[in-house]
Scaffold this active site. Structure first.
Site, PDB file in Angstrom:
ATOM      1  N   ILE A   9     -15.236 -33.505 -32.972  1.00  0.00           N
ATOM      2  CA  ILE A   9     -15.390 -34.475 -31.861  1.00  0.00           C
ATOM      3  C   ILE A   9     -15.119 -36.189 -32.275  1.00  0.00           C
ATOM      4  O   ILE A   9     -16.302 -36.414 -32.457  1.00  0.00           O
ATOM      5  CB  ILE A   9     -16.774 -34.146 -30.791  1.00  0.00           C
ATOM      6  CG1 ILE A   9     -16.547 -32.509 -30.423  1.00  0.00           C
ATOM      7  CG2 ILE A   9     -16.889 -34.997 -30.104  1.00  0.00           C
ATOM      8  CD1 ILE A   9     -18.052 -32.163 -29.996  1.00  0.00           C
ATOM      9  N   HIS A  10     -14.267 -36.218 -31.803  1.00  0.00           N
ATOM     10  CA  HIS A  10     -14.570 -37.522 -32.483  1.00  0.00           C
ATOM     11  C   HIS A  10     -13.781 -38.087 -30.615  1.00  0.00           C
ATOM     12  O   HIS A  10     -14.243 -37.735 -29.552  1.00  0.00           O
ATOM     13  CB  HIS A  10     -13.063 -38.312 -32.707  1.00  0.00           C
ATOM     14  CG  HIS A  10     -11.715 -37.509 -32.399  1.00  0.00           C
ATOM     15  ND1 HIS A  10     -11.062 -37.880 -31.542  1.00  0.00           N
ATOM     16  CD2 HIS A  10     -11.063 -35.913 -32.900  1.00  0.00           C
ATOM     17  CE1 HIS A  10      -9.602 -37.285 -31.498  1.00  0.00           C
ATOM     18  NE2 HIS A  10     -10.005 -36.201 -31.909  1.00  0.00           N
ATOM     19  N   ALA A  11     -13.295 -39.767 -30.482  1.00  0.00           N
ATOM     20  CA  ALA A  11     -13.621 -40.288 -29.490  1.00  0.00           C
ATOM     21  C   ALA A  11     -12.535 -39.355 -28.271  1.00  0.00           C
ATOM     22  O   ALA A  11     -13.819 -38.940 -27.273  1.00  0.00           O
ATOM     23  CB  ALA A  11     -12.942 -41.557 -29.501  1.00  0.00           C
ATOM     24  N   GLU A  82      -6.268 -30.047 -28.654  1.00  0.00           N
ATOM     25  CA  GLU A  82      -5.913 -30.622 -29.560  1.00  0.00           C
ATOM     26  C   GLU A  82      -4.644 -30.070 -30.608  1.00  0.00           C
ATOM     27  O   GLU A  82      -3.570 -30.918 -31.399  1.00  0.00           O
ATOM     28  CB  GLU A  82      -6.634 -31.438 -30.509  1.00  0.00           C
ATOM     29  CG  GLU A  82      -7.339 -32.008 -29.734  1.00  0.00           C
ATOM     30  CD  GLU A  82      -8.405 -33.142 -30.535  1.00  0.00           C
ATOM     31  OE1 GLU A  82      -8.551 -32.784 -31.572  1.00  0.00           O
ATOM     32  OE2 GLU A  82      -8.210 -34.545 -30.231  1.00  0.00           O
TER      33      GLU A  82
END
Length: 83
Positions: A9-11, A82
């Site tokens: 979980i990135h931006a 993603e």
């Protein structure tokens, strides 16, 4: 729920979680290792540092809590679009 996308979980996933959570009136919390953050806060979600295979608990309280949890679960299940 388990983070299944390799980047964690990135931006971008944090933004998707916050945007989705903000569609609901319920209070929505993400918990990891006994630390809870407001799922409606992008910065809160990012600070969890949830990497690949991290396990999070989603808790919602309010009139639309079941729909809120289902919507957040769908993001996790779809690997935040993603992969």
């Amino acid at each position: 729920m388990t983070v299944q996308n390799r980047a964690g979980i990135h931006a971008r996933p944090a933004s998707l979680i916050a945007q989705t959570a903000n569609k609901f009136s319920s209070e929505i919390l993400l918990e990891k290792n006994d630390v809870a953050v407001n799922a409606k806060s992008i910065m809160g979600v990012i600070t969890m540092a949830a990497g690949y295979n991290a396990t999070l608990t989603v808790r919602a309280t309010g009139s639309d809590e079941k729909d809120a949890v289902a919507a957040i679960k769908a993001l996790f299940d779809n690997k935040f679009e993603e992969e």
